[in-house]
Design an enzyme around this catalytic site. Structure first.
Site, mmCIF file in Angstrom:
data_model
loop_
_atom_site.group_PDB
_atom_site.id
_atom_site.type_symbol
_atom_site.label_atom_id
_atom_site.label_comp_id
_atom_site.label_asym_id
_atom_site.label_seq_id
_atom_site.Cartn_x
_atom_site.Cartn_y
_atom_site.Cartn_z
ATOM 1 N N LEU A 16 0.915 -1.046 -0.030
ATOM 2 C CA LEU A 16 -0.071 0.079 0.007
ATOM 3 C C LEU A 16 0.730 1.260 0.046
ATOM 4 C CD1 LEU A 16 -2.716 1.308 0.127
ATOM 5 C CD2 LEU A 16 -2.608 0.997 2.681
ATOM 6 N N THR A 34 9.943 6.563 2.513
ATOM 7 C CA THR A 34 10.897 5.877 3.356
ATOM 8 C C THR A 34 10.773 4.247 3.330
ATOM 9 O OG1 THR A 34 9.591 5.792 5.390
ATOM 10 C CG2 THR A 34 10.617 7.846 4.775
ATOM 11 N N ASN A 84 2.455 3.877 7.622
ATOM 12 C CA ASN A 84 1.963 2.656 6.906
ATOM 13 C C ASN A 84 2.623 1.428 7.209
ATOM 14 O OD1 ASN A 84 0.842 1.229 4.429
ATOM 15 N ND2 ASN A 84 2.949 1.585 3.742
ATOM 16 N N SER A 135 -4.523 1.551 10.386
ATOM 17 C CA SER A 135 -4.735 0.819 11.533
ATOM 18 C C SER A 135 -5.335 -0.540 10.570
ATOM 19 C CB SER A 135 -5.846 1.399 12.351
ATOM 20 O OG SER A 135 -6.258 0.593 13.263
ATOM 21 N N TYR A 150 -1.018 -8.948 16.268
ATOM 22 C CA TYR A 150 -1.317 -8.030 15.364
ATOM 23 C C TYR A 150 -2.645 -7.122 16.023
ATOM 24 C CZ TYR A 150 -2.440 -5.799 10.829
ATOM 25 O OH TYR A 150 -2.748 -5.188 9.806
ATOM 26 N N LYS A 154 -2.727 -3.020 16.804
ATOM 27 C CA LYS A 154 -3.577 -1.948 16.134
ATOM 28 C C LYS A 154 -4.492 -1.547 17.222
ATOM 29 C CE LYS A 154 -1.998 -2.491 12.114
ATOM 30 N NZ LYS A 154 -1.294 -1.261 11.227
#
Length: 280
Positions: A16, A34, A84, A135, A150, A154
């Protein structure tokens, strides 16, 4: 778009992040892309006058400071931060090693914490800025196997950003949480997903089935990440971006179901809850 903005995107070498960088460039913005290795950014995005590739390991606060400094030295400001970068440590809780559980938190919770901490002084001095944090629906509803690490990260991101919103609003800084459903990114690919080694017989059958299911979804997700990226650029360009963007019809359904469940749980013991006040 009212003006050219400087976008700072983490995890911009694949998935993404690449789509977000491309969408921002296509909209006429400047992008600081980055990743752990700058050559991977160049390979993914090519050369562009408005693109700066910067090395960044989001788990390293000093590296975050250096990346922000390089961005400001080149472009003078940072208008949009996109947190991200991420990974997925998948497995049953008892089979995820303490080190892998901690690594998940370091990347997907403390990564945004580190980068946001580095960027905020720049945005405060500008008295403007937008912080976009990717998120997941797993940060709203953690029902399902293999997601303890995970989801913990989040859920942490959700609380961090929701609380940060009021702290930075007086400086003209907005925040936007993005809760995507299943998009055809690389999150479920071997590059991003690491499965815990099976070690407990009680979980063996479910482990096999779950791993097969997750691997079967890779490359088959319904969501288009390029469309999501374009939507994020559109929303971030608004004067008042939404505090949350629930992305994808599957995500909307998941969030609605969780909201209904929370209301039902709050109501279930309403009478008992009402008896818990101190007696006069």
């Amino acid at each position: 778009m009212s003006e050219k903005k400087v976008w700072f995107v983490t995890g911009a070498a694949r998935g993404l992040g690449v789509d977000i960088a491309k969408a921002a460039l296509a909209a006429g913005h400047v992008v600081v892309a980055t990743a752990r290795k700058t050559d991977s950014v160049t390979a993914a995005l090519g050369a562009h006058d408005d693109l700066l590739a910067v090395e960044l390991d989001v788990t390293d606060p000093a590296a975050a400071d250096a990346a922000v400094e390089a961005s400001v030295d080149r472009f003078g400001r940072i208008d949009v931060l996109v947190n991200n970068a991420g990974s997925f440590k998948a497995g049953f809780f008892e089979e995820i090693t303490p080190g892998d559980f901690r690594a998940q938190i370091e990347t997907t919770l403390f990564g945004p914490v580190n980068v946001t901490r580095s960027v905020l002084p720049v945005m405060r001095s500008q008295r403007s800025g937008t912080i976009v944090t990717i998120s997941s629906t797993a940060g709203i509803s953690a029902a399902g196997d293999f997601m303890t690490a995970y989801a913990a990260s989040k859920f942490g991101v959700e609380g961090f950003m929701e609380s940060l919103t009021s702290e930075v609003a007086p400086f003209g800084i907005c925040t936007m949480l993005v809760e995507p459903g299943f998009f055809r990114t690389e999150l479920l690919s071997p590059l991003s997903t690491q499965y815990a080694a099976p070690s407990i017989a009680d979980y063996a059958e479910r482990t096999t089935a779950t791993v097969e299911a997750w691997k079967g979804m890779d490359g088959q997700q319904a969501g288009d990440p390029a469309k999501l990226a374009a939507a994020l650029v559109q929303l971030a360009d608004q004067d008042e971006p939404p505090l949350r963007f629930v992305a994808g019809s599957d995500a909307v359904e998941a969030v609605e179901a969780k909201a209904e469940l929370l209301l039902a749980q709050a109501d279930a013991y309403r009478e008992l809850s009402a008896t818990l006040a101190r007696d006069a």
